[in-house]
Design a protein around this motif. Structure first.
Motif, short mmCIF file in Angstrom:
data_model
loop_
_atom_site.label_atom_id
_atom_site.label_comp_id
_atom_site.label_asym_id
_atom_site.label_seq_id
_atom_site.Cartn_x
_atom_site.Cartn_y
_atom_site.Cartn_z
N ARG A 67 8.47 109.05 58.01
CA ARG A 67 9.50 108.62 59.01
C ARG A 67 10.21 109.89 59.26
O ARG A 67 10.72 110.51 60.79
CB ARG A 67 9.98 107.64 58.77
N HIS A 68 11.23 110.06 58.26
CA HIS A 68 12.40 111.05 58.17
C HIS A 68 11.71 112.96 57.97
O HIS A 68 12.71 113.30 57.97
CB HIS A 68 12.93 110.62 57.68
N PRO A 121 6.91 114.85 60.61
CA PRO A 121 7.56 114.51 61.52
C PRO A 121 5.10 114.22 61.74
O PRO A 121 4.95 115.85 61.21
CB PRO A 121 7.51 115.49 62.23
N MET A 122 4.71 113.28 62.52
CA MET A 122 3.72 113.29 62.74
C MET A 122 3.15 113.82 63.83
O MET A 122 3.20 113.23 64.42
CB MET A 122 2.93 112.06 62.14
N PHE A 123 2.30 114.88 63.87
CA PHE A 123 1.61 114.99 65.12
C PHE A 123 0.87 114.16 66.11
O PHE A 123 -0.33 113.61 64.76
CB PHE A 123 1.89 116.63 65.10
N GLY A 124 -0.10 114.82 66.42
CA GLY A 124 -1.82 113.98 66.93
C GLY A 124 -2.62 114.01 66.14
O GLY A 124 -2.31 112.95 66.71
N ARG A 161 -1.71 111.75 63.06
CA ARG A 161 -1.87 110.81 63.24
C ARG A 161 -3.10 110.22 63.15
O ARG A 161 -3.65 108.97 62.87
CB ARG A 161 -1.16 109.60 64.39
N ARG A 164 -4.28 109.01 72.22
CA ARG A 164 -2.93 109.74 72.26
C ARG A 164 -4.10 111.99 72.15
O ARG A 164 -3.77 112.43 73.11
CB ARG A 164 -2.13 110.63 71.94
N LEU A 218 -4.11 115.05 75.23
CA LEU A 218 -3.44 116.26 74.00
C LEU A 218 -4.43 117.60 74.47
O LEU A 218 -3.73 118.63 75.49
CB LEU A 218 -2.73 116.01 73.04
N GLN A 247 2.33 119.56 69.99
CA GLN A 247 2.06 117.98 70.07
C GLN A 247 0.98 117.94 68.93
O GLN A 247 0.84 116.19 68.28
CB GLN A 247 2.12 117.72 71.04
N ARG A 305 10.79 115.72 64.92
CA ARG A 305 11.54 114.29 64.41
C ARG A 305 10.69 113.49 66.30
O ARG A 305 9.40 113.06 66.32
CB ARG A 305 12.33 113.54 64.40
N LEU A 339 9.34 114.90 68.77
CA LEU A 339 8.17 116.11 69.20
C LEU A 339 7.04 115.77 70.18
O LEU A 339 6.70 115.61 70.36
CB LEU A 339 8.28 117.25 68.75
N PRO A 340 6.52 114.77 68.77
CA PRO A 340 5.44 114.28 68.99
C PRO A 340 5.37 113.53 70.13
O PRO A 340 4.04 113.20 70.66
CB PRO A 340 5.46 113.08 67.66
N GLY A 341 6.23 112.20 70.42
CA GLY A 341 6.53 111.81 71.49
C GLY A 341 7.04 111.82 72.65
O GLY A 341 7.26 111.16 73.84
N LEU A 342 6.70 113.02 72.74
CA LEU A 342 7.39 113.87 74.16
C LEU A 342 6.63 113.68 75.21
O LEU A 342 5.51 113.92 74.85
CB LEU A 342 7.91 115.42 73.78
N ARG A 343 6.84 113.28 77.03
CA ARG A 343 5.70 112.76 76.93
C ARG A 343 5.61 113.61 78.24
O ARG A 343 4.46 113.55 79.21
CB ARG A 343 5.75 111.47 77.71
#
Lengths: 153, 182
Positions: free
Chosen positions: A70-71, A74-77, A80, A135, A139, B17, B62, B64-68
């Motif tokens: 979480r901190h 970061p988990m990208f496409g 995940r 998702r 992308l 992303q 933190r 960027l993955p959620g940027l729509r």
């Protein structure tokens, strides 16, 4: 600050390792809790203490992995997709272990409860995996569309 | 930014992303100097610039993955940067706002366009108040549209225009006092 992405903790290997650590920690804690709760006879105090300690360690690793992802990572496409695949597989293994132990010990309530918990974990993991895959596909489709547009222009 | 550049930039964001490492590295390479310039322009405490830029990158990674809307990355990252800068500035500056409007902005742009080295403008911007400097930087240095600047700074477009007008006027005075004339 350097512009190298590795210094931000973004390495794919590290993120997968942290995800796996969390799943293993949770699996160890769940498996031990299941064994402990289905023991037909009360365990000696030292064994109970050992079980509690190992369960605590497993939960600790799982919490650490969750916090790190979480901190710090970061988990990208595609991360995940990989992470939820690991979680789904881990949940399936846990449900299998719970079934074997439950079958072996005549399905005491604690084994049934543990099977339900692991099954719910599995449903959650598969739901999240489905979302992650969707998702990721969106992308990738957008990326390919942009590449085609740029080639034409 | 041309349409092609916008599409290339969006592609870079989308690839980041997805998790393509080379795209993310390129995104950082492109934006690190720009963020450094933006933050450095807004903060008089140069020692704090690196810290703030680092805070911005942490927030960016933190979120960027959620940027729509990857096509709006520039607006999005400047909004994040601005929040971090404002956190630093909030306790330091309290600048009253005026909304006087006047003409002659074109003369300042002409003066600015005549300067080959934009670093000179950057240096002259340091004479402006932080809120005017921010708008002037985004419009004159980064070429962001007024509507996008309004989104980034979270004020109406009219306020952006008045800040820009005031900034231009002060900038012209500053540049002329340094010997630059039309």
């Amino acid at each position: 600050m350097t512009t190298s992405s590795n210094h931000h903790g973004l390495g794919l290997g590290r993120r997968i390792a942290v995800s796996a650590l969390g799943v293993v920690g949770l699996a160890v804690a769940t498996g031990l809790a299941l064994l402990w709760s289905t023991e037909p006879e009360p365990l000696p105090a030292t064994t109970r203490a050992a079980f509690a300690g190992m369960i605590g360690i497993g939960v600790g690793w799982a919490l650490f992995a969750g916090w790190s992802l979480r901190h710090r990572y970061p988990m990208f496409g595609r991360d995940r997709v990989i992470a939820w695949s690991i979680a789904s597989a881990g949940s399936a293994v846990l449900a299998g272990v719970a079934s074997v132990i439950g079958f072996d010990r005549g399905w005491p309530p604690s084994a049934v409860g543990m099977l339900v918990v692991t099954a719910l974990e599995g449903v959650f993991a598969i739901t999240m995996l489905t979302r992650a895959v969707r998702r990721h596909r969106e992308l990738v489709a957008r990326r390919d569309e942009l590449v085609r547009t740029l080639r034409r222009s | 930014m041309t349409t092609r550049e916008s599409l290339e930039h969006e592609l870079l964001v989308v690839r980041s992303q997805i998790g393509e490492r080379d795209a993310l590295a390129e995104l950082i390479e492109r934006w690190h100097p720009r963020l450094g310039g933006y933050v450095g322009n807004m903060l008089s405490d140069t020692a704090a610039v690196d810290d703030v830029v680092q805070e911005i990158w942490i927030s960016v990674f933190r979120s960027l993955p959620g940027l729509r809307e990857p096509s709006k990355f520039a607006s999005w990252i400047y909004t994040i940067a601005r929040r971090s800068i404002m956190d630093r500035l909030r306790t330091t500056y309290r600048t009253p706002e005026t909304t006087s409007e006047a003409a002659d902005d074109g003369a300042v742009d002409e003066l600015i366009d005549g300067l080959e080295d934009r670093m000179l403008i950057g240096a002259a911007l340091s004479d402006l108040s932080p809120i005017d400097r921010e708008v002037a930087w985004l419009v004159l240095i980064e070429d962001r549209p007024l509507a996008e600047v309004a989104t980034i700074t979270e004020v109406p477009i009219g306020t952006v225009k008045s800040r820009l007008h005031r900034g231009r006027r002060q900038l012209r005075a500053s540049l002329e006092s340094k010997g630059f004339t039309r």
